[in-house]
Design an enzyme around this catalytic site. Structure first.
Site, PDB file in Angstrom:
ATOM      1  N   GLY A  91       0.926  -1.298   0.001  1.00 15.49           N
ATOM      2  CA  GLY A  91       0.119   0.005   0.009  1.00 15.49           C
ATOM      3  C   GLY A  91       0.705   1.311   0.046  1.00 15.49           C
ATOM      4  O   GLY A  91       0.643   2.132   0.689  1.00 15.49           O
TER       5      GLY A  91
ATOM      6  N   ASP B  43       0.872  -1.795  -4.850  1.00 15.18           N
ATOM      7  CA  ASP B  43      -0.430  -0.832  -4.589  1.00 15.18           C
ATOM      8  C   ASP B  43      -1.443  -1.163  -5.664  1.00 15.18           C
ATOM      9  O   ASP B  43      -1.243  -1.789  -6.690  1.00 15.18           O
ATOM     10  CB  ASP B  43      -0.404   0.609  -4.447  1.00 15.18           C
TER      11      ASP B  43
ATOM     12  N   ASP C 200      -3.641  -6.568  -5.137  1.00 15.55           N
ATOM     13  CA  ASP C 200      -4.516  -6.303  -4.019  1.00 15.55           C
ATOM     14  C   ASP C 200      -3.766  -7.289  -2.939  1.00 15.55           C
ATOM     15  O   ASP C 200      -3.319  -8.335  -3.195  1.00 15.55           O
ATOM     16  CB  ASP C 200      -5.672  -7.099  -4.335  1.00 15.55           C
ATOM     17  N   MET C 201      -3.646  -6.349  -1.811  1.00 11.66           N
ATOM     18  CA  MET C 201      -2.756  -7.007  -0.885  1.00 11.66           C
ATOM     19  C   MET C 201      -3.275  -8.052  -0.050  1.00 11.66           C
ATOM     20  O   MET C 201      -2.837  -8.783   0.585  1.00 11.66           O
ATOM     21  CB  MET C 201      -2.229  -5.752   0.284  1.00 11.66           C
TER      22      MET C 201
ATOM     23  N   LYS D 199       3.092   1.744   5.518  1.00  8.07           N
ATOM     24  CA  LYS D 199       3.035   3.162   6.050  1.00  8.07           C
ATOM     25  C   LYS D 199       1.349   3.458   6.076  1.00  8.07           C
ATOM     26  O   LYS D 199       0.954   3.853   4.940  1.00  8.07           O
ATOM     27  CB  LYS D 199       3.877   4.318   5.559  1.00  8.07           C
TER      28      LYS D 199
ATOM     29  N   HIS E 273      -3.997   1.773   9.733  1.00  6.66           N
ATOM     30  CA  HIS E 273      -5.025   2.492  10.616  1.00  6.66           C
ATOM     31  C   HIS E 273      -6.281   2.714   9.758  1.00  6.66           C
ATOM     32  O   HIS E 273      -7.385   3.004  10.183  1.00  6.66           O
ATOM     33  CB  HIS E 273      -4.493   3.853  10.962  1.00  6.66           C
TER      34      HIS E 273
HETATM   35  C1  LIG Z   1      -3.462   6.041   3.267  1.00  4.13           C
HETATM   36  S1  LIG Z   1      -2.657   5.491   1.752  1.00  4.13           S
HETATM   37  C2  LIG Z   1      -0.920   5.268   2.358  1.00  4.13           C
HETATM   38  C3  LIG Z   1      -0.001   5.137   1.259  1.00  4.13           C
HETATM   39  C4  LIG Z   1       1.548   5.226   1.459  1.00  4.13           C
HETATM   40  N1  LIG Z   1       1.897   3.982   2.311  1.00  4.13           N
HETATM   41  C5  LIG Z   1       1.940   6.468   2.279  1.00  4.13           C
HETATM   42  O1  LIG Z   1       1.826   6.462   3.452  1.00  4.13           O
HETATM   43  O2  LIG Z   1       2.468   7.492   1.657  1.00  4.13           O
HETATM   44  C6  LIG Z   1      -3.234   3.731   1.720  1.00  4.13           C
HETATM   45  C7  LIG Z   1      -2.760   2.907   0.465  1.00  4.13           C
HETATM   46  O3  LIG Z   1      -3.159   1.778   0.524  1.00  4.13           O
HETATM   47  C8  LIG Z   1      -3.604   1.307  -0.855  1.00  4.13           C
HETATM   48  N2  LIG Z   1      -4.588   0.387  -0.893  1.00  4.13           N
HETATM   49  C9  LIG Z   1      -5.828   0.226  -0.205  1.00  4.13           C
HETATM   50  N3  LIG Z   1      -6.361  -1.132  -0.350  1.00  4.13           N
HETATM   51  C10 LIG Z   1      -5.290  -1.668  -1.019  1.00  4.13           C
HETATM   52  C11 LIG Z   1      -5.158  -3.152  -1.416  1.00  4.13           C
HETATM   53  N4  LIG Z   1      -6.434  -4.100  -1.212  1.00  4.13           N
HETATM   54  N5  LIG Z   1      -4.141  -3.626  -1.934  1.00  4.13           N
HETATM   55  C12 LIG Z   1      -2.950  -2.687  -2.061  1.00  4.13           C
HETATM   56  N6  LIG Z   1      -3.036  -1.379  -1.829  1.00  4.13           N
HETATM   57  C13 LIG Z   1      -4.146  -0.980  -1.155  1.00  4.13           C
HETATM   58  C14 LIG Z   1      -4.171   2.839  -1.454  1.00  4.13           C
HETATM   59  O4  LIG Z   1      -4.586   2.709  -2.679  1.00  4.13           O
HETATM   60  C15 LIG Z   1      -3.384   3.711  -0.708  1.00  4.13           C
HETATM   61  O5  LIG Z   1      -2.228   4.115  -1.561  1.00  4.13           O
END
Ligand SMILES: C[S@@+](CC[C@H](N)C(=O)[O-])C[C@H]1O[C@@H](n2cnc3c(N)ncnc32)[C@H](O)[C@@H]1O
Length: 283
Positions: A126, A149, A169-170, A183, A187
């Site tokens: 992510g 991501d 998808d994680m 990061k 939350h």
């Molecule tokens: C709050 S952002 C944090 C981004 C980065 N880690 C940062 O702190 O700058 C959460 C990230 O999780 C990604 N995300 C949400 N669901 C996801 C999934 N199922 N698989 C992969 N990434 C995902 C979103 O696209 C987003 O970029």
């Protein structure tokens, strides 16, 4: 201007010893574009009508069937909304990158640096547009960094020798690595989803001969009283996480429960800066 001075956005000064003028404070200095440590992209997303609208629909949400306020107002889940609105998606990713920039000097240059030393590979799960991984890959050329991501976030981003992007998808797949970095991802997740992810990482570490760790950069609500505004901001983020998704901010004991429920044996929490903490979790 009187209100903005009172709330700390500007300060009153004198020019040439007598003419009254307004100057920047430490807070408003962070909003100047094209300067290092600019939080303007974050603020602009947080005050945008698309972001603020859900807070005006509490009563419809109470009466409706949607899980989150976000879905009540926008009709789809938060990340799907980002997928369908490329302009907002780009602004959101830039906002996250601006948050990362401000943390960088603490994470890779100061006392947290040892956390990455000796690693051969790292997956930034992510990881958004990869701003943190790009910095890690430059500071530690020996680490192969992969950013995982969603497809609309990582499409067409420039790679480097030790920086790659994977669209996925994680919950479905995370490639193997010595360390898994999250990061501000946990939350946004409730305990059930958080546990799913952690259990899979625990199994991945076990199949790598117990070699590896999970690194989380996130908010921790302190049990003891701390600066009033800091605690208030953490509680506000707690609300934001439950409005936009099914996430929440956690106290140390809530974090620990997640780690132990996923069969990790120990963890270490290091305060980084403001409300951000670095958490290392070991098998
Ligand atoms: C709050 S952002 C944090 C981004 C980065 N880690 C940062 O702190 O700058 C959460 C990230 O999780 C990604 N995300 C949400 N669901 C996801 C999934 N199922 N698989 C992969 N990434 C995902 C979103 O696209 C987003 O970029």
């Amino acid at each position: 201007m009187r209100l903005l001075v009172h709330s700390g956005c500007f300060k009153k000064t004198k020019v040439n010893g007598q003419e009254e003028a307004y100057g920047l404070t430490a807070a408003s200095t962070l909003l100047i574009k094209d300067k290092p440590y600019c939080l303007s992209p974050t603020v602009s997303v947080f005050v945008d009508p698309f972001f603020v609208a859900p807070y005006q629909s509490l009563s419809s949400w109470f009466k409706g069937a949607e899980l989150t306020l976000w879905e009540t107002v926008h009709g789809i889940k938060f990340w799907e909304f980002m997928n369908q609105n490329p302009g907002i998606n780009q602004r959101f990713n830039e906002a996250m990158a601006s948050d990362t920039e401000i943390l960088t000097s603490f994470v890779v240059k100061a006392e947290c640096k040892q956390i990455f030393e000796g690693l051969g590979s790292l997956v930034d799960v992510g990881g958004g547009n990869g701003s943190l991984s790009r910095i890690i890959s430059e500071a530690f050329p020996g680490i192969k960094c992969t950013v995982l991501d969603l497809p609309h976030v990582v499409a067409n981003l420039p790679e480097a020798d030790n920086l790659k992007y994977i669209a996925g998808d994680m919950f479905q797949f995370i490639p193997p690595a010595d360390a898994f970095l999250f990061k501000l991802v946990f939350h946004g997740l409730g305990d059930e989803d958080g546990l799913k992810i952690l259990k899979k990482r625990r199994a991945a570490i076990a199949s790598n001969g117990e070699r590896g760790k999970v690194i989380i950069i996130d908010i921790v609500i302190n049990a003891e009283e701390e600066e009033h505004e800091l605690t208030e901001t953490k509680f506000l983020f707690d609300i934001v996480m439950s409005v936009n998704a099914t996430g929440k901010e956690r106290t140390e004991s809530e974090w620990a429960k997640l780690f132990f429920d996923a069969c990790f044996s120990h963890y270490k929490i290091t305060p980084i800066f403001g409300m951000r903490f670095l958490i290392e979790i070991y098998p």
